[in-house]
Design an enzyme around this catalytic site. Structure first.
Site, PDB file in Angstrom:
ATOM      1  N   ASP A 169       0.815  -1.212   0.000  1.00  0.00           N
ATOM      2  CA  ASP A 169       0.000   0.000   0.000  1.00  0.00           C
ATOM      3  C   ASP A 169       0.853   1.268   0.000  1.00  0.00           C
ATOM      4  OD1 ASP A 169       0.630  -1.033   2.607  1.00  0.00           O
ATOM      5  OD2 ASP A 169      -0.716   0.419   3.526  1.00  0.00           O
ATOM      6  N   HIS A 170       2.161   1.108   0.121  1.00  0.00           N
ATOM      7  CA  HIS A 170       3.064   2.259   0.098  1.00  0.00           C
ATOM      8  C   HIS A 170       3.985   2.262  -1.113  1.00  0.00           C
ATOM      9  CE1 HIS A 170       2.178   3.507   4.307  1.00  0.00           C
ATOM     10  NE2 HIS A 170       1.820   2.236   4.372  1.00  0.00           N
TER      11      HIS A 170
END
Length: 301
Positions: free
Chosen positions: A67-68
């Site tokens: 998610d990063h």
């Protein structure tokens, strides 16, 4: 005209929702753009927010959870497709080099841009420019993670009343600034320090020394608050902060504007993050981030 603002591209944590894309944050700092943690879908969010590949000068990745970082592949390919004319520098944990390599070359494309890899291996300064110093501090997460801090050099503010009292005007104002004194009058007699602005970006982490070092004295702090306070044990187990913990950090650090983000999909009421942050005693400006929000860096006092 110089612009200093945060453009929020995504605010979800591990699982995106209908209203929250995976992470993505662009800091506009005068003529530069620094993209933090481009998660999946960042390229489309950039389009929706009016952010072009040409706006990017640096990419800063805190760690290699999807998610990063899954948006890196698309963002890097877009930089090359649009033939960005300037150098773009990527910072990321050195221990994740294999992940960066896989994302950079996830599919076939033509490389047209100088992308400089500058991995982070320890706390310290990553870059110095005329407008800021960029540094990193280690965080506490199940995988190696770093937060980033940008500090503008201190400057000088000339004081008109003191200049007038000493009869200094016109070209002599510039002269005393350059030379430090004029006819026995010191620069300190007619000016004061103008403190440089400070910004920090703190993602997935438990409370640790790095969090406090990054937040110290910030004008604008962007910090994760994945969980609400009642789920503090989950936060500790998974390497995250609660809303109250993040706000307490900002309170103790003297942060002027706190931006909470990276919310778990388990919560449906974003206002509860604000309530818990205020209950922790933070009294500065507070924003519970949402996708496509723009947050100006506070004006100097």
């Amino acid at each position: 005209m110089s612009v200093r603002e945060l453009v929020v591209l995504g605010t979800a944590s591990q699982v995106p929702t209908r209203h929250r894309n995976h992470n993505g944050y662009l800091l506009r700092w005068d003529g530069e753009g620094i993209l933090f943690d481009p998660g999946e879908g960042t390229q489309r969010q950039m389009l929706r927010a009016g952010v072009a590949a040409h706006d990017l000068n640096r990419i800063c990745v805190t760690h290699f959870h999807g998610d990063h970082s899954l948006g890196l592949a698309g963002v890097i390919q877009r930089i090359n497709l649009d033939r960005v004319p300037h150098q773009v520098t990527a910072h990321y944990p050195k221990s994740g080099q294999r992940f960066f390599d896989r994302l950079r070359y996830a599919t076939a494309y033509r490389e047209t841009v100088q992308l400089t890899e500058a991995p982070v291996a320890a706390d310290g300064v990553l870059a110095r420019t005329g407008g800021y110093t960029l540094e990193a501090h280690r965080l506490s997460h199940p995988v190696e993670s770093y937060g980033y801090r940008l500090t503008e050099p201190d400057g000088r503010r000339m004081l008109p009343d003191r200049l007038a009292a000493h009869g200094i005007k016109g070209p002599d104002v510039g002269r005393i600034q350059r030379e430090g004194s004029l006819d026995g009058v010191l620069l300190d007699d007619v000016s004061e320090i103008r403190r440089g602005q400070r910004f920090a970006f703190v993602m997935d982490t438990r409370l640790c020394d790095g969090v406090h070092a990054l937040a110290d004295g910030c004008d604008l702090l962007v910090i994760e608050s994945t969980f609400l306070d009642e789920d503090e044990q989950l936060a500790v187990e998974h390497g995250h902060l609660t809303a109250g913990q993040a706000a307490a950090v900002a309170r103790d650090a003297g942060v002027r504007h706190l931006v909470l983000t990276h919310f778990s999909q388990r919560y449906s009421d974003p206002e509860e993050f604000e309530r818990q942050a205020r209950a922790a005693g933070y009294e500065g400006e507070l924003t519970v981030a949402h996708d496509l929000l723009r947050v100006p860096v506070p004006k100097r006092r």
